[in-house]
Design a protein around this motif. Structure first.
Motif, PDB file in Angstrom:
ATOM      1  N   TYR A   1       0.808  -1.218   0.000  1.00  0.00           N
ATOM      2  CA  TYR A   1       0.000   0.000   0.000  1.00  0.00           C
ATOM      3  C   TYR A   1       0.838   1.264   0.000  1.00  0.00           C
TER       4      TYR A   1
ATOM      5  N   ASP B   1      -2.628  -3.162  11.670  1.00  0.00           N
ATOM      6  CA  ASP B   1      -3.444  -3.189  10.442  1.00  0.00           C
ATOM      7  C   ASP B   1      -4.348  -1.966  10.372  1.00  0.00           C
TER       8      ASP B   1
ATOM      9  N   ARG C   1      -4.334   0.976   7.496  1.00  0.00           N
ATOM     10  CA  ARG C   1      -5.515   1.214   6.648  1.00  0.00           C
ATOM     11  C   ARG C   1      -6.056   2.627   6.856  1.00  0.00           C
TER      12      ARG C   1
ATOM     13  N   ALA D   1     -15.569  -1.348   8.297  1.00  0.00           N
ATOM     14  CA  ALA D   1     -15.806  -2.674   7.713  1.00  0.00           C
ATOM     15  C   ALA D   1     -17.221  -3.204   7.893  1.00  0.00           C
TER      16      ALA D   1
ATOM     17  N   SER E   1     -19.896  -5.555   4.006  1.00  0.00           N
ATOM     18  CA  SER E   1     -19.152  -6.752   3.627  1.00  0.00           C
ATOM     19  C   SER E   1     -20.018  -7.610   2.715  1.00  0.00           C
ATOM     20  N   SER E   2     -19.439  -8.696   2.187  1.00  0.00           N
ATOM     21  CA  SER E   2     -20.237  -9.569   1.320  1.00  0.00           C
ATOM     22  C   SER E   2     -21.379 -10.230   2.102  1.00  0.00           C
TER      23      SER E   2
ATOM     24  N   ASN F   1     -13.340   3.773   6.568  1.00  0.00           N
ATOM     25  CA  ASN F   1     -13.150   2.389   6.090  1.00  0.00           C
ATOM     26  C   ASN F   1     -14.403   1.531   6.199  1.00  0.00           C
TER      27      ASN F   1
ATOM     28  N   ALA G   1     -15.455  -3.495   3.676  1.00  0.00           N
ATOM     29  CA  ALA G   1     -14.586  -4.538   4.225  1.00  0.00           C
ATOM     30  C   ALA G   1     -13.476  -4.891   3.230  1.00  0.00           C
ATOM     31  N   ASP G   2     -13.773  -4.857   1.941  1.00  0.00           N
ATOM     32  CA  ASP G   2     -12.729  -5.053   0.931  1.00  0.00           C
ATOM     33  C   ASP G   2     -13.127  -4.356  -0.363  1.00  0.00           C
ATOM     34  N   GLU G   3     -12.230  -4.406  -1.341  1.00  0.00           N
ATOM     35  CA  GLU G   3     -12.444  -3.582  -2.533  1.00  0.00           C
ATOM     36  C   GLU G   3     -13.634  -4.017  -3.381  1.00  0.00           C
ATOM     37  N   GLN G   4     -13.949  -5.318  -3.351  1.00  0.00           N
ATOM     38  CA  GLN G   4     -15.077  -5.789  -4.161  1.00  0.00           C
ATOM     39  C   GLN G   4     -16.415  -5.235  -3.680  1.00  0.00           C
ATOM     40  N   CYS G   5     -16.448  -4.822  -2.420  1.00  0.00           N
ATOM     41  CA  CYS G   5     -17.724  -4.403  -1.837  1.00  0.00           C
ATOM     42  C   CYS G   5     -18.344  -3.222  -2.569  1.00  0.00           C
TER      43      CYS G   5
END
Ligand code: PHE
Length: 350
Positions: A8, A54, A58, A236, A239-240, A257, A260-264
């Protein structure tokens, strides 16, 4: 840590330790292309040191993007203090943290965040110049809340063609310093507000102050059918698992933030939900703090004008997302990365 830093692109991670007082803190500096790294001091009882590191990494990266999109001349950083803000705070702790920050020579400037407040910043300010402070009577969370209101209005305009909050339903998750102020502003604007928080005493207080507010269980607040779901607690929460359960048209809130992740962000788009990127919407506090760091000092009207610009920034993000068929979070990332890349080039050219 070095692997994550490399992935990152963080500049520094500083671990702070003092045995006598039992202090453990992490300062992460992500990018200082635009100026000294700015970011709050967060104090929470992290389950492990790894979790704290972490989070620092982030959150610091989030601050870089936040400042870049907000047009502020700061980079991104964050300070994480491992501890319980209800029991572990004392004067010596913040003096020591102030000295750690002073030692970084101005590469990192701190301020309020989850678990810290203006009193703590005053103590830090005895040891270092590198702490943001607003004039007495001004609260940084007020400016964050004003910015989130602008974000909600711009999102309503995008979805319904009207930025009027009258009669709109909004579920606020987390009624801490920003969420609490938001509830008041939303009610004043005519919204139908529901709230949720794990802090039962805080919920009871808001329910007493605003009897028209309805209270939801914290585990279910995201599933409530509303126009706007407004996350103002920790990160987070998108999330999925939770995104398919959402029953809102818009996600727009103050928490950092949220994804939860980039796909979200793509998941949200596929579900037809308008997501107002967190770091765009919650920049009001940073904008006010940055205003206080100018040679002239804090000018309320100028700060407010800049915070209100969040409305137009979101409009351009929605437009870019539409033109390029990309998620709004990606569109906001692109705007941030373009500004940083251009400034990096300008600086290396001289
Ligand atoms: N903690 C807030 C944020 O994350 C405000 C803040 C901004 C604190 C900049 C310090 C520095 O945006």
């Amino acid at each position: 840590i070095l692997d994550i830093m490399q992935t990152y692109d963080h500049e520094n991670v500083i671990l702070c330790q003092e045995k006598g007082l039992g202090v453990r803190a992490i300062i992460a500096i992500h990018d200082t292309t635009l100026g000294p790294a700015a970011g709050g001091m967060r104090m929470l009882p992290y389950a492990s040191e790894q979790d704290a590191i972490d989070d620092a990494l982030r959150l610091a990266r989030g601050m870089t993007y936040k400042a870049a999109v907000a047009g502020v001349n700061h980079g991104g950083g964050k300070c994480i203090v491992i501890g319980d803000p209800r029991h572990d705070k004392n004067e010596a702790l913040f003096c020591l943290l102030g000295r750690f920050i002073e030692r970084l020579g101005g590469h990192y400037i701190t301020g309020e965040d989850v678990g810290t407040n203006a009193f703590d910043m005053d103590i830090i300010g005895r040891e270092t110049r590198y702490v943001f402070a607003l004039p007495s009577g001004e609260e940084v969370s007020d400016f964050t809340a004003i910015g989130v209101m602008q974000g909600i209005r711009a999102s309503l305009q995008q979805v319904y063609g009207s930025a009027d909050l009258q009669g709109c339903s909004v579920a606020v998750q987390g009624i801490g310093s920003v969420g609490g102020k938001l509830v008041k502003r939303l009610i004043e604007a005519g919204a139908v507000v529901s709230i949720a928080d794990i802090d039962q005493a805080a919920v009871e207080q808001v329910a007493r102050d605003f009897p028209e507010v309805s209270v939801l269980p914290p585990q279910e607040v995201h599933t409530h059918p509303v126009d706007v779901y407004c996350p103002c607690a920790l990160g987070a929460i998108l999330s999925s698992r939770t995104i398919p359960e959402l029953q809102c048209k818009i996600v727009c809130g103050a928490a950092n933030n949220q994804l939860a992740d980039e796909q979200c962000s793509d998941l949200l788009m596929q579900q037809g939900i308008v997501y107002a990127p967190d770091f765009v919407v919650n920049a009001g506090g940073l904008i006010a703090y940055a205003d206080s760091y100018t040679p002239e000092g804090f000018q309320r009207q100028r700060a407010l004008t800049n915070v209100e610009r969040i409305y137009h920034t979101l409009e351009s993000i929605f437009a870019l997302s539409g033109q390029q068929s990309i998620a709004t979070a990606h569109a906001a990332d692109l705007i941030a990365e373009q500004r940083i890349a251009a400034m990096r080039q300008a600086k290396s050219a001289m």
